[in-house]
Motif scaffolding. Structure first.
Motif, PDB file in Angstrom:
ATOM      1  N   UNK A   1       3.886  14.974  -0.974  1.00  0.00           N
ATOM      2  CA  UNK A   1       4.765  15.274  -2.168  1.00  0.00           C
ATOM      3  C   UNK A   1       5.428  13.878  -2.680  1.00  0.00           C
ATOM      4  N   UNK A   2       5.944  13.069  -1.612  1.00  0.00           N
ATOM      5  CA  UNK A   2       6.801  11.756  -1.805  1.00  0.00           C
ATOM      6  C   UNK A   2       5.701  10.816  -2.810  1.00  0.00           C
ATOM      7  N   UNK A   3       4.585  10.733  -2.276  1.00  0.00           N
ATOM      8  CA  UNK A   3       3.862  10.007  -3.003  1.00  0.00           C
ATOM      9  C   UNK A   3       3.431  10.345  -4.231  1.00  0.00           C
ATOM     10  N   UNK A   4       3.238  11.778  -4.460  1.00  0.00           N
ATOM     11  CA  UNK A   4       2.857  12.307  -5.852  1.00  0.00           C
ATOM     12  C   UNK A   4       4.214  12.029  -6.863  1.00  0.00           C
ATOM     13  N   UNK A   5       5.299  12.291  -6.269  1.00  0.00           N
ATOM     14  CA  UNK A   5       6.673  12.198  -7.077  1.00  0.00           C
ATOM     15  C   UNK A   5       6.853  10.584  -7.301  1.00  0.00           C
ATOM     16  N   UNK A   6       6.410   9.676  -6.416  1.00  0.00           N
ATOM     17  CA  UNK A   6       7.055   8.218  -6.724  1.00  0.00           C
ATOM     18  C   UNK A   6       5.748   7.402  -7.161  1.00  0.00           C
ATOM     19  N   UNK A   7       4.586   7.956  -7.349  1.00  0.00           N
ATOM     20  CA  UNK A   7       3.326   6.994  -7.716  1.00  0.00           C
ATOM     21  C   UNK A   7       3.803   6.285  -8.968  1.00  0.00           C
ATOM     22  N   UNK A   8       4.167   7.116 -10.212  1.00  0.00           N
ATOM     23  CA  UNK A   8       4.339   6.656 -11.341  1.00  0.00           C
ATOM     24  C   UNK A   8       5.368   5.862 -11.422  1.00  0.00           C
TER      25      UNK A   8
ATOM     26  N   UNK B   1       0.890  -1.045   0.050  1.00  0.00           N
ATOM     27  CA  UNK B   1       0.016   0.007   0.000  1.00  0.00           C
ATOM     28  C   UNK B   1       0.720   1.254   0.151  1.00  0.00           C
ATOM     29  N   UNK B   2       0.752   2.030  -1.013  1.00  0.00           N
ATOM     30  CA  UNK B   2       1.492   3.123  -0.930  1.00  0.00           C
ATOM     31  C   UNK B   2       0.457   4.557  -0.862  1.00  0.00           C
ATOM     32  N   UNK B   3       0.440   5.332   0.450  1.00  0.00           N
ATOM     33  CA  UNK B   3      -0.336   6.375   0.884  1.00  0.00           C
ATOM     34  C   UNK B   3       0.357   7.135   1.488  1.00  0.00           C
ATOM     35  N   UNK B   4      -0.215   8.347   1.782  1.00  0.00           N
ATOM     36  CA  UNK B   4       0.637   9.323   2.791  1.00  0.00           C
ATOM     37  C   UNK B   4       1.051   8.800   3.967  1.00  0.00           C
ATOM     38  N   UNK B   5       0.225   7.991   4.525  1.00  0.00           N
ATOM     39  CA  UNK B   5       0.661   7.471   5.863  1.00  0.00           C
ATOM     40  C   UNK B   5       1.781   6.461   5.703  1.00  0.00           C
ATOM     41  N   UNK B   6       1.809   5.520   4.758  1.00  0.00           N
ATOM     42  CA  UNK B   6       2.841   4.683   4.508  1.00  0.00           C
ATOM     43  C   UNK B   6       4.129   5.321   4.222  1.00  0.00           C
ATOM     44  N   UNK B   7       4.059   6.454   3.151  1.00  0.00           N
ATOM     45  CA  UNK B   7       5.263   7.390   3.069  1.00  0.00           C
ATOM     46  C   UNK B   7       5.787   7.974   3.935  1.00  0.00           C
ATOM     47  N   UNK B   8       4.998   8.379   5.103  1.00  0.00           N
ATOM     48  CA  UNK B   8       5.535   9.168   6.167  1.00  0.00           C
ATOM     49  C   UNK B   8       6.410   8.383   6.865  1.00  0.00           C
ATOM     50  N   UNK B   9       6.497   7.087   6.962  1.00  0.00           N
ATOM     51  CA  UNK B   9       7.428   6.389   7.606  1.00  0.00           C
ATOM     52  C   UNK B   9       8.826   6.897   7.343  1.00  0.00           C
ATOM     53  N   UNK B  10       8.978   7.168   6.015  1.00  0.00           N
ATOM     54  CA  UNK B  10      10.181   7.177   5.378  1.00  0.00           C
ATOM     55  C   UNK B  10      10.562   8.739   5.412  1.00  0.00           C
TER      56      UNK B  10
END
Length: 648
Positions: A401-408, A238-247
């Motif tokens: 932002x990380x999610x937006x940058x990494x989604x593709x 799962x890639x979401x704001x909450x999972x990306x926040x960990x990094x």
């Protein structure tokens, strides 16, 4: 098919270039993509797209509300149905239609109207500090969790108020005559004396002895009832704001820059505590009444100047503000714009120092005399006091932002490294999770769980996932969340052999035959009663009404009121489905008592509301009929036939 694409990437890239590049000159990159890909949308209204993510979010919210209301009685199957999904889409279409009509008519809402709605919102009210001010930090945090800023939320409220004006104006003009209200209410109160006799399937269970041939026949005809669903054991990311926040770990420099850039957000505007005396003189009062009110206010001001320590007593005896008079006129702490007196009231109050008394202040409510009892100056919270809150906000922003940058990139690596999710997990520091799912949503999971998303489940059970064991696509399940899965084990749907479930099948047959026997006896008895007009075998007489069924099932109540009141006694038979059969003897009709006074007024209002709702719905449907509504695919995410014809 997908294997061919993966194994011949260079060839396919060359072919795609030959096909795509010439077309870009005509429609552009975005237009070309939109020409082919409508899977991200479910409908459009006058060219405005209703996205699948918007539809899925609205559906999840509806399911979540139903789950909260019903608790353990919530049944996902009864709520997540094609009919309910179509109703949800109709609702979104009507919202869009109404918004377009609001825009066409140039309707909007004032700043004061938006402010009143915000201040009356119980959620926002819960954020008040002891002094009555709003905790701005908590307010921003609450909105950030919903992906909004205060300005965005203000505009959403303004938009909602504007779109409500048309239906509100229709509903506000509804009227019902007293005669009609009285007639309908008396009909609703009308009672019918009935006696009942029931034929319960449970009373026939001991009499039913199905043969082996009947059990076999039922099993053969209803095999799907006994099938175990297909299951897939999956790994998923799962890639979401909450999972990306960990990094994400913002630096102190990031936090300080955010503080400096948003310093106004950490400024607590000055407030005053004041008491007032109001002599009412509304805008529509006559000139004589206004002059009389002003004179009284001037007389009270003279008393206060002579005895400034008696302001509270004078307010308690003379103020015409029911909310504050009993408290000596005390209004508590407030900032600019928080009191309904308007600009003139604010200007007068905030020009005073502590313990000063104003002159006569005129507003739309009348004439005020104000005394400031305390002053809290504007203060800015130090960086150290808000550092933790800023860290939370900045982390959320950086994660988004990380999610937006990494989604593709996430979408690409899941597809290119199709035999495992590990490369994507390693690159984006995501945790591989495991679950066992079926093609249907699991009611034990929260309605917002990505594992319950219909499009995701369809991808999990697709041939490419189950048979070729390739990763699913990265599925957008709404809420800025992507999920991808890899099937590690699959068990197809299967029907157990009859010998393995013979007892269960026999119980089904017994239940069906017992119900059939109950219905058969009920129908035969009804025919006898119609001939003999007998009264034996029935329960004691019971008076029922449309508003008080006395435990009579709704189907039976409807049948009772369909009986001809001019041909009594009458007998009605009611098929209660799995609950058997019932016969009711309608003995007499008892007229409702005359309705008047407050009850008649309440009935008028209720009937008018129903009529107004009907008129508002008819108006929206008329606007929809002249709008251009287009549907894309099906509501479960598959590109099947449209759910309804396009309306052009």
């Amino acid at each position: 098919m997908l294997d061919f694409f993966r194994n011949h990437k260079r060839l396919m890239m060359f072919m795609l270039i030959l096909v795509i590049v010439p077309g870009l000159g005509f429609v552009g990159i975005q237009g070309f993509r939109g020409f082919f890909d409508e899977s991200a949308n479910v409908a459009s209204v006058n060219g405005h797209k209703i996205t699948r993510a918007e539809f899925d979010d609205a559906t999840r919210q509806q399911l979540d509300r139903a789950r909260q209301m019903l608790g353990a009685q919530f049944d996902m199957k009864s709520f997540d149905t094609p009919e309910r999904r179509r109703q949800m889409l109709d609702g979104l279409i009507e919202q869009r239609v109404l918004a377009d009509e609001t825009q066409r008519l140039h309707l909007t809402a004032s700043d004061d109207a938006v402010r009143r709605v915000l201040l009356n919102d119980p959620v926002i009210s819960s954020l008040k500090n002891p002094d009555g001010s709003i905790d701005v930090d908590r307010y921003k945090q609450l909105l950030a969790m919903q992906g909004m800023t205060p300005d965005q939320y203000d505009e959403r409220v303004r938009y909602t108020l504007a779109t409500q004006q048309l239906p509100a104006s229709i509903q506000g003009s509804a009227f019902t005559s007293k005669t009609l209200a009285q007639h309908l209410t008396e009909l609703a109160d009308q009672q019918r004396e009935v006696q009942g006799i029931a034929f319960h399937p449970r009373d026939y269970l001991a009499k039913v002895q199905p043969t082996d041939a009947q059990v076999q026949a039922y099993y053969d005809a209803h095999r799907s009832e006994f099938a175990t669903p297909a299951t897939a054991t999956i790994q998923y990311l799962v890639m979401s704001p909450s999972t990306m926040a960990a990094s994400v770990q913002p630096s102190d420099a990031d936090l300080k820059k955010y503080y400096d850039d948003n310093i106004a957000h950490y400024r607590v505007e000055g407030q005053v505590r004041a008491s007032h005396i109001l002599i009412a003189a509304p805008k529509d009062a006559s000139a004589a009444d206004k002059a009389k009110a002003k004179q009284k206010a001037e007389d009270l001001l003279a008393q206060i100047k002579a005895h400034p320590d008696q302001f509270a007593q004078i307010a308690q005896q003379n103020s015409q503000d029911p909310g504050s008079a009993s408290k000596g006129g005390d209004l508590g702490y407030f900032g600019r714009g928080m009191i309904a007196g308007g600009q003139s009231f604010d200007d007068a109050v905030f020009a005073l120092k502590k313990d000063e008394v104003s002159g006569i202040v005129q507003t739309d409510f009348g004439y005020h005399i104000v005394k400031v009892t305390d002053v809290k100056p504007t203060v800015t919270k130090p960086f150290d006091d808000v550092k933790n809150q800023i860290a939370t906000d900045v982390k959320a922003q950086q994660a988004a932002k990380a999610l937006s940058d990494d989604a593709e990139g996430f979408t690409s690596i899941v597809y290119e490294k199709a035999k495992s999710l590990q490369p994507a997990a390693d690159k984006y520091k995501l945790q591989i999770q495991t679950a066992t799912v079926t093609p249907q949503a699991d009611p034990k999971l929260p309605a917002t769980s990505p594992l319950n998303n219909a499009k995701f489940l369809a991808a999990v059970f697709a041939n490419d996932s189950v048979n070729s064991r390739n990763n699913t696509q990265a599925i957008d399940v709404g809420g800025n969340t992507l999920i991808a899965a890899h099937v590690t084990d699959y068990k197809a749907a299967a029907v157990p052999a009859l010998d393995a479930i013979k007892d269960a099948v026999r119980q089904k047959v017994v239940a069906v035959q017992a119900n059939d026997a109950a219905h058969k006896d009920g129908l035969a008895k009804l025919a006898d009663f119609d001939k003999s007009k007998a009264t034996t075998g029935f329960s004691s007489p019971l008076k029922v009404s449309r508003s008080d069924a006395q435990g009579v099932p709704p189907l039976a109540l409807s049948a009772i009121y369909k009986a001809d009141a001019q041909k009594l006694p009458a007998y009605v038979g009611v098929d209660l489905g799995a609950d058997g059969y019932a016969i009711y003897r309608v003995n007499s009709v008892v007229a409702g008592t005359p309705v008047n006074g407050q009850r008649l007024a309440a009935a008028q209002q209720q009937i008018a509301q129903v009529d107004a709702q009907s008129e508002a719905e008819a108006y929206v449907q008329a606007v929809r009929a002249r709008s251009k509504v287009k549907f894309y695919g099906s509501l479960d995410g598959s590109p099947n036939a449209n759910p309804a014809s396009d309306n052009n």
